[in-house]
Design a protein around this motif. Structure first.
Motif, PDB file in Angstrom:
ATOM      1  N   ARG A  79      -4.658  -4.169  14.448  1.00 53.34           N
ATOM      2  CA  ARG A  79      -4.223  -4.834  13.205  1.00 53.34           C
ATOM      3  C   ARG A  79      -2.780  -5.326  13.272  1.00 53.34           C
ATOM      4  O   ARG A  79      -2.196  -5.673  12.261  1.00 53.34           O
ATOM      5  CB  ARG A  79      -4.353  -3.903  11.987  1.00 53.34           C
ATOM      6  N   VAL A 101      -6.923  -0.821  -4.995  1.00 54.34           N
ATOM      7  CA  VAL A 101      -7.465  -0.566  -3.655  1.00 54.34           C
ATOM      8  C   VAL A 101      -7.071   0.831  -3.187  1.00 54.34           C
ATOM      9  O   VAL A 101      -7.885   1.594  -2.659  1.00 54.34           O
ATOM     10  CB  VAL A 101      -6.947  -1.627  -2.642  1.00 54.34           C
ATOM     11  N   THR A 102      -5.804   1.167  -3.387  1.00 56.33           N
ATOM     12  CA  THR A 102      -5.286   2.464  -2.959  1.00 56.33           C
ATOM     13  C   THR A 102      -6.107   3.606  -3.539  1.00 56.33           C
ATOM     14  O   THR A 102      -6.504   4.524  -2.828  1.00 56.33           O
ATOM     15  CB  THR A 102      -3.824   2.585  -3.421  1.00 56.33           C
ATOM     16  N   ARG A 103      -6.351   3.517  -4.838  1.00 52.95           N
ATOM     17  CA  ARG A 103      -7.106   4.607  -5.489  1.00 52.95           C
ATOM     18  C   ARG A 103      -8.537   4.676  -4.973  1.00 52.95           C
ATOM     19  O   ARG A 103      -9.070   5.766  -4.755  1.00 52.95           O
ATOM     20  CB  ARG A 103      -7.115   4.392  -7.007  1.00 52.95           C
ATOM     21  N   LEU A 104      -9.135   3.513  -4.791  1.00 54.48           N
ATOM     22  CA  LEU A 104     -10.514   3.489  -4.285  1.00 54.48           C
ATOM     23  C   LEU A 104     -10.578   4.141  -2.897  1.00 54.48           C
ATOM     24  O   LEU A 104     -11.452   4.966  -2.623  1.00 54.48           O
ATOM     25  CB  LEU A 104     -11.009   2.038  -4.196  1.00 54.48           C
ATOM     26  N   MET A 105      -9.634   3.761  -2.051  1.00 58.45           N
ATOM     27  CA  MET A 105      -9.665   4.266  -0.678  1.00 58.45           C
ATOM     28  C   MET A 105      -9.267   5.745  -0.609  1.00 58.45           C
ATOM     29  O   MET A 105      -9.804   6.489   0.205  1.00 58.45           O
ATOM     30  CB  MET A 105      -8.771   3.400   0.217  1.00 58.45           C
ATOM     31  N   ASP A 106      -8.346   6.150  -1.456  1.00 59.27           N
ATOM     32  CA  ASP A 106      -7.969   7.573  -1.490  1.00 59.27           C
ATOM     33  C   ASP A 106      -9.175   8.460  -1.799  1.00 59.27           C
ATOM     34  O   ASP A 106      -9.234   9.605  -1.373  1.00 59.27           O
ATOM     35  CB  ASP A 106      -6.882   7.823  -2.543  1.00 59.27           C
ATOM     36  N   THR A 151     -21.695   4.597   5.976  1.00 61.10           N
ATOM     37  CA  THR A 151     -20.907   5.413   5.045  1.00 61.10           C
ATOM     38  C   THR A 151     -21.701   5.845   3.828  1.00 61.10           C
ATOM     39  O   THR A 151     -21.154   6.457   2.919  1.00 61.10           O
ATOM     40  CB  THR A 151     -19.662   4.634   4.587  1.00 61.10           C
ATOM     41  N   TYR A 156       0.835  -1.198   0.000  1.00 66.13           N
ATOM     42  CA  TYR A 156       0.000   0.000   0.000  1.00 66.13           C
ATOM     43  C   TYR A 156       0.880   1.263   0.000  1.00 66.13           C
ATOM     44  O   TYR A 156       0.682   2.177  -0.803  1.00 66.13           O
ATOM     45  CB  TYR A 156      -0.893  -0.026   1.246  1.00 66.13           C
ATOM     46  N   ARG A 160     -15.149   4.446 -10.108  1.00 66.82           N
ATOM     47  CA  ARG A 160     -15.805   5.260 -11.134  1.00 66.82           C
ATOM     48  C   ARG A 160     -17.212   5.632 -10.693  1.00 66.82           C
ATOM     49  O   ARG A 160     -17.686   6.727 -10.934  1.00 66.82           O
ATOM     50  CB  ARG A 160     -15.850   4.465 -12.445  1.00 66.82           C
ATOM     51  N   ARG A 179     -11.145   9.353   6.716  1.00 64.50           N
ATOM     52  CA  ARG A 179     -11.174   9.015   5.284  1.00 64.50           C
ATOM     53  C   ARG A 179     -12.612   8.828   4.784  1.00 64.50           C
ATOM     54  O   ARG A 179     -12.948   9.194   3.662  1.00 64.50           O
ATOM     55  CB  ARG A 179     -10.397   7.727   5.043  1.00 64.50           C
ATOM     56  N   LEU A 180     -13.443   8.232   5.641  1.00 65.42           N
ATOM     57  CA  LEU A 180     -14.806   7.907   5.218  1.00 65.42           C
ATOM     58  C   LEU A 180     -15.796   9.022   5.545  1.00 65.42           C
ATOM     59  O   LEU A 180     -16.993   8.859   5.331  1.00 65.42           O
ATOM     60  CB  LEU A 180     -15.254   6.599   5.878  1.00 65.42           C
ATOM     61  N   ASP A 181     -15.287  10.139   6.077  1.00 64.10           N
ATOM     62  CA  ASP A 181     -16.146  11.285   6.364  1.00 64.10           C
ATOM     63  C   ASP A 181     -17.197  10.970   7.422  1.00 64.10           C
ATOM     64  O   ASP A 181     -18.345  11.404   7.313  1.00 64.10           O
ATOM     65  CB  ASP A 181     -16.805  11.765   5.053  1.00 64.10           C
ATOM     66  N   VAL A 182     -16.815  10.207   8.433  1.00 64.45           N
ATOM     67  CA  VAL A 182     -17.711   9.875   9.540  1.00 64.45           C
ATOM     68  C   VAL A 182     -17.191  10.596  10.791  1.00 64.45           C
ATOM     69  O   VAL A 182     -16.040  10.412  11.169  1.00 64.45           O
ATOM     70  CB  VAL A 182     -17.728   8.345   9.779  1.00 64.45           C
ATOM     71  N   LYS A 229     -21.751   9.635   2.746  1.00 70.33           N
ATOM     72  CA  LYS A 229     -20.558  10.040   2.010  1.00 70.33           C
ATOM     73  C   LYS A 229     -20.684   9.693   0.523  1.00 70.33           C
ATOM     74  O   LYS A 229     -20.345  10.493  -0.346  1.00 70.33           O
ATOM     75  CB  LYS A 229     -19.346   9.322   2.619  1.00 70.33           C
ATOM     76  N   GLY A 271     -12.039   7.912  -0.713  1.00 71.86           N
ATOM     77  CA  GLY A 271     -12.954   7.913   0.424  1.00 71.86           C
ATOM     78  C   GLY A 271     -14.064   6.881   0.348  1.00 71.86           C
ATOM     79  O   GLY A 271     -15.044   6.964   1.092  1.00 71.86           O
ATOM     80  N   ASN A 272     -13.921   5.904  -0.545  1.00 78.36           N
ATOM     81  CA  ASN A 272     -14.933   4.849  -0.609  1.00 78.36           C
ATOM     82  C   ASN A 272     -14.698   3.823   0.491  1.00 78.36           C
ATOM     83  O   ASN A 272     -13.558   3.528   0.854  1.00 78.36           O
ATOM     84  CB  ASN A 272     -14.864   4.121  -1.967  1.00 78.36           C
ATOM     85  N   LEU A 273     -15.788   3.244   0.970  1.00 81.37           N
ATOM     86  CA  LEU A 273     -15.673   2.161   1.954  1.00 81.37           C
ATOM     87  C   LEU A 273     -15.167   0.895   1.267  1.00 81.37           C
ATOM     88  O   LEU A 273     -15.619   0.531   0.194  1.00 81.37           O
ATOM     89  CB  LEU A 273     -17.044   1.889   2.579  1.00 81.37           C
ATOM     90  N   SER A 293      -8.202  -3.269   3.907  1.00 79.84           N
ATOM     91  CA  SER A 293      -9.548  -2.694   3.931  1.00 79.84           C
ATOM     92  C   SER A 293      -9.815  -1.868   5.190  1.00 79.84           C
ATOM     93  O   SER A 293      -9.061  -1.915   6.155  1.00 79.84           O
ATOM     94  CB  SER A 293     -10.573  -3.820   3.832  1.00 79.84           C
ATOM     95  N   ASP A 294     -10.927  -1.121   5.147  1.00 82.95           N
ATOM     96  CA  ASP A 294     -11.362  -0.357   6.321  1.00 82.95           C
ATOM     97  C   ASP A 294     -11.811  -1.279   7.436  1.00 82.95           C
ATOM     98  O   ASP A 294     -11.501  -1.050   8.598  1.00 82.95           O
ATOM     99  CB  ASP A 294     -12.541   0.550   5.940  1.00 82.95           C
ATOM    100  N   THR A 343       2.772   1.791  -3.239  1.00 84.05           N
ATOM    101  CA  THR A 343       1.863   2.216  -4.301  1.00 84.05           C
ATOM    102  C   THR A 343       1.545   3.706  -4.169  1.00 84.05           C
ATOM    103  O   THR A 343       1.468   4.427  -5.160  1.00 84.05           O
ATOM    104  CB  THR A 343       0.551   1.412  -4.221  1.00 84.05           C
ATOM    105  N   GLU A 344       1.387   4.147  -2.925  1.00 81.22           N
ATOM    106  CA  GLU A 344       1.016   5.526  -2.650  1.00 81.22           C
ATOM    107  C   GLU A 344       2.176   6.507  -2.785  1.00 81.22           C
ATOM    108  O   GLU A 344       1.948   7.708  -2.967  1.00 81.22           O
ATOM    109  CB  GLU A 344       0.520   5.630  -1.194  1.00 81.22           C
ATOM    110  N   THR A 356      -9.551   5.974   9.759  1.00 81.63           N
ATOM    111  CA  THR A 356     -10.612   5.417   8.909  1.00 81.63           C
ATOM    112  C   THR A 356     -11.816   6.364   8.874  1.00 81.63           C
ATOM    113  O   THR A 356     -12.368   6.650   7.807  1.00 81.63           O
ATOM    114  CB  THR A 356     -11.050   4.041   9.446  1.00 81.63           C
TER     115      THR A 356
END
Ligand SMILES: [Zn+2]
Ligand SMILES: [Zn+2]
Lengths: 327, 290, 327, 290
Positions: free
Chosen positions: C89, B182-187, B275, A182, B149, C148-151, B278, B189-191, B212-213, A185-186, C145
């Motif tokens: 974790r 995964v990185t892009r999805l999480m960046d 979530t 991770y 997307r 990031r998730l806006d919670v 959001k 702000g998606n769960l 994952s979250d 990648t970032e 978390t």
């Protein structure tokens, strides 16, 4: 563990010793031995070509594991400067990872390498180069720091694999490796990885996501060790030689697959025969890659890295095909 | 729970063969269970609560409200190493297709769960032990990219013996590829939720499973990086039974929760709800720009 | 540990019991006891006012530590819904932190609270609410978390302090707390913290950097426990009562200082006498604060948080005065 | 190492008194050392290498090339709790000023180290045991903010018994205040280094000391969250000698390096060099905008 390369080079080393003795004797003695020396030298070179002219994948595995093969510290010690940084800030400093700030040809880098030992004592301390979760967390931490400080990352890969012990499982080895992937990648800075010995499985890849991946000619890089692969597939670790051949783990194979970017050639007989040259060639390649990558914008660099890994293994892909909405 | 037509049609011959068996024996308590009763109980042993390994489409059927739009189903394995041992790799693949009724080790797609649209990937141990090769990596990457997307949350069920040997380094590199997605999805702000089912090890465990979250696991699922046998060979002693179980990992802080299969869908839906605002905002912002 | 509030309320509880008995008897018996009951009730109320009408700081410390005082789980259990998340974790799940997603008045939040036990067994499991590094790392992880998730983040503070054991030191307790402060400062979502019992030192502050800080009337929040302060300053932990008075650790003091933002009153006798009401009042205050903070932009929220802490303790400041450049 | 005039003038009466002592006894090996020799050896025992606690201005003198522009020196302690025990808080402060020759527990400012401009904060144990109150917090925050404004790296030397009791919660809140300033500095990509000297505990240890990019420590420095006595009282047994030493923490992975005081300046300068290009680029971008 027997090493076939060590076995096979024994005769050569003996021959080398004799040639050197003769040469010394030749200087001090009245009889001219030049002809004998030349003959021996020729025989030596023939033998060398015979043994090392073509290495099978299994022989390359042994070359990659050769006890005298240059290790990460042999490369790091040839940097202009190195300040080692330690620890995961939480639990332990893992000596199987050597890492810190360094100057490479005058350029600041964050260097990190997997470090095995040369002898039993150091191997115990370094855990044979098998990294524990704490080592991977040191890598994560420093990769993050490097990214924030705009210092490129240089890694050296040389491991049979991640440590498979009980404590490593208890400390979430999976998570530790995953978070390395991770972080790499970032990262907002160029990353250059060099596989200098054995690149074993996810434990190697944890330091291997990079914008430019270099491999020494006789290094190997594989999804599992040949022994592990043979055990998994055929329940028989002794079939490792066959597995080595099937796994396509050589630098040439991986270059052809586009999984690595550059091969640094080794002298006949392997990197350990001329370590200084090999180390300096690899460092030169790393430096050139950094120069090229340094010219890219951060966004372009990260996009290129994404696309590089995005492409690997994507044959026969249709972009997004929709089926099964018959209801 | 009637099976939707689209699902029945996807199962093909292999699934029919499997379904033809009238009963199964619980590998834990030995109880003999009618397949029909077992299916009705979500493939959980009615006597000892053992969670059987589920087939991907059974899992999808258990989770998704109605239609499920598959992603990447046409992506099929190549043979990059031209692998041969007792059989060629393509022959092995063909055999697993036949046996499992699946086209590869993961089924991915978009559907709704209790009304929440979600990108869902389900790995299946019945296809080459859930090993991750390029098809699994590619399908999951396509899923993650599509989720990004469309500003959707993504849930991936893992079941894997690790990387697929027959694809060599191509298999290993799927760890990098899926992580990048995964990185892009999480960046954004998606769960991202992973559900670790029995077994989850090796390259899958050491990549997206733990990125994952929220990391959920099914009871007693075996989860770890190194396989049990490898560790036992290394330390030359037997490991305790509970080592590498979901419950063990919960205590060791590695996972967020162990959830009984009967509560699983509700738990996941609740996570989506936390979530969802959001996601709604993200979608609105996209629409505002149009 | 003796608790002076527990001691002092004993007589009251006895009186309460007698009044209740008389009331019950009054219904079934022919003689009218209403006058006696009213007299007792009046005496009860006088006594209650006498004992609880004004609490000294030291009494408040005991009130804050009262074994029946509502704990984090008493608040969390009254949320519309709660899904507990576990673990750092990496190493361990610390039961002294209870945390997870929840709905508060229909609003998604990430809730995290320090949890002590009600009895010896649970106190051993929960380590008396003293959090270990693993607990603080769970907090960090979930705060990250949530951001990031806006919670939004909701915390409940109730601890004597961070765990001071050997293992906690070995696992870098300092670093664990420091990174909590860092994560809370960075968070891109509203944070509301409630001090529901004892807020002890850095171990409490680790969950305490917030856009809105609520304190129960009889909670205390201090730089060190009174016992610790007395030991540090005067080498005598028995002078804790004096330390409690000097430390200005009451809600009223801290509200006046601008260190907390809101005081939630407690019923006469303390929160544990009417837990349901207190819990619901606190949750209402949290909810209102979240509503107000939710209307702010992320940038405004973070700037306001920065300025809030930037101001604390900045008397007599000149912005940047330059001296000593005489050379 | 001649003392610059600005430095001599800052030392005031207290420092003169202290300097008047001709010799010091090493608390570790008992060796009697001439102050002059000790100072020449950077306050390291010539016999056993024990690192004496240093005065802030000695430290600055050891590190900074020439001028040192102090920040926040005029910020002086208030008495928010109106504290009284045997003495009032202002009387205690006045006593420490007299005794230490310092105006508070930290000296902060901008100077150059081998030509590299740097924001430097140095805590001093001689002023109320290096406890962090509002002045320490305020001065360090001003330093961190000034570093950010000027795109400078920041180095802070810690020496602290923890939070200052006499300022109560105001003292504790300095952990939050300094952290907030650290966060902004680091978000902008500036290098932040802390050097932990003997002792570094409590609120300083649990805030900026461990938030930095590189955590350096001096040999044998005692570093921890809880004090030794508190832990011993809790566990009711004596702790081993090396517990909470810098060397112990290095092994436990908590700190990056233990550096002998003779190598300290060079080490710090090297760290500055690794990140100087970034600082140069940041400054250029600022100038480009003007
Ligand atoms: Zn059963
Ligand atoms: Zn000495």
């Amino acid at each position: 563990m027997n090493n076939s390369i060590v076995e096979r080079e024994r005769g050569l080393l003996e021959l080398e010793r004799r040639i050197a003795e003769l040469r010394n004797a030749n200087v001090s003695q009245p009889v001219d031995m030049s002809a004998e020396i030349a003959a021996l030298q020729q025989k030596y070179e023939e033998l060398q070509r015979e043994i090392f002219g073509h290495l099978t994948p299994w022989e390359k595995v042994h070359m990659a594991r050769h006890p005298n093969r240059p290790t990460s510290l042999d490369y790091i010690s040839q940097l202009d400067r190195f300040d080692e940084l330690h620890g995961d800030r939480m639990f332990r400093d893992d000596p199987a990872i050597v890492a810190g700030f360094a100057l490479l040809h005058g350029r600041p880098v964050m260097v990190m390498g997997q470090q095995r030992g040369r002898d039993t004592k150091e191997n115990l301390r370094r855990n044979f180069g098998m990294v524990t979760p704490e080592g991977y967390r040191k890598v994560q931490r420093l990769a993050h720091t490097a990214s924030r400080l705009d210092v490129p990352i240089v890694t050296f890969i040389d491991t049979k694999g991640a440590d498979p012990g009980i404590t490593s499982e208890e400390h979430a080895q999976s998570e530790a490796i995953a978070k390395c992937l991770y972080e790499f990648t970032e990262a907002r800075v160029p990353i250059v990885a060099s596989i200098i010995g054995e690149g074993g499985s996810g434990g190697a890849l944890a330091l291997g996501i990079a914008d430019h991946v270099i491999m020494l000619e006789h290094s190997v890089y594989s999804v599992a060790s040949p022994e592990g692969c043979a055990a998994i597939l055929w329940g028989d670790a002794t079939k490792a030689e066959e597995a080595a051949a099937r796994l396509k783990l050589t630098a040439a194979d991986l270059r052809a697959f586009g999984i690595i970017d550059e091969i640094v050639p080794e002298p006949l007989g392997g990197a350990h025969r001329e370590p200084a040259t090999v180390v300096s060639t690899v460092l030169g390649s790393v430096s050139m890659a950094l120069q090229r990558l340094g010219a890219m914008s951060t966004d372009a660099l990260r996009e290129a890295r994404y696309q590089k890994y995005r492409r690997i293994g994507a044959w026969e892909t249709e972009r997004l095909e929709v089926i099964g909405t018959s209801r | 729970m009637p099976m939707p037509d689209w699902l029945r049609s996807r199962r093909g011959k292999g699934a029919d063969t499997r379904d033809a068996a009238l009963w199964s024996k619980c590998p834990v308590c030995g109880e003999v269970l009618y397949r029909r009763d077992l299916a009705a109980n979500l493939f959980v042993c009615t006597k000892c609560e053992h969670h059987f390994r589920m087939h991907a489409y059974d899992r999808i059927n258990m989770l998704i409200d109605g239609d499920f739009t598959e992603i990447g189903a046409a992506v099929q394995a190549g043979d990059p190493l031209e692998w041969v041992d007792k059989k060629t790799y393509p022959v092995k693949i063909a055999g697993d297709k036949e046996k499992s009724g699946l086209s590869e080790g993961v089924v991915a797609g978009i559907g709704t769960m209790d009304g929440f649209e979600v990108a869902l990937g389900v790995m299946d141990f019945h296809f080459r032990g859930g090993t991750m090769g390029t098809v699994v990596g590619e399908r999951l990457t396509m899923l993650l990219e599509e989720a990004r997307r469309r500003h959707l949350p993504c849930i991936i069920f893992t079941a894997s013996g690790g990387a697929r040997m027959e694809e060599g380094m191509f298999a290993l590199m799927q760890m990098a590829k899926t992580t990048a997605a995964v990185t892009r999805l999480m960046d954004d702000g998606n769960l991202f939720v992973t559900v670790l089912t029995d077994p989850t090890t090796g390259g899958v465990s050491a990549s997206f499973a733990f990125e994952s979250d929220v990391v959920v696991a099914e009871p007693k699922a075996m989860i770890g990086f190194a396989g049990r046998r490898v560790i036992e060979q290394t330390i030359r002693q037997k490991l305790p039974d509970q080592f590498q179980t979901a419950e063990f990992l919960l205590e060791k802080g590695a996972i967020d929760m162990v959830v009984d299969r009967h509560d699983l869908k509700n738990t996941l839906v609740r996570l989506l709800q936390y979530t969802s605002q959001k996601q709604v905002r993200a979608l609105q912002q996209v629409q505002d720009k149009l």
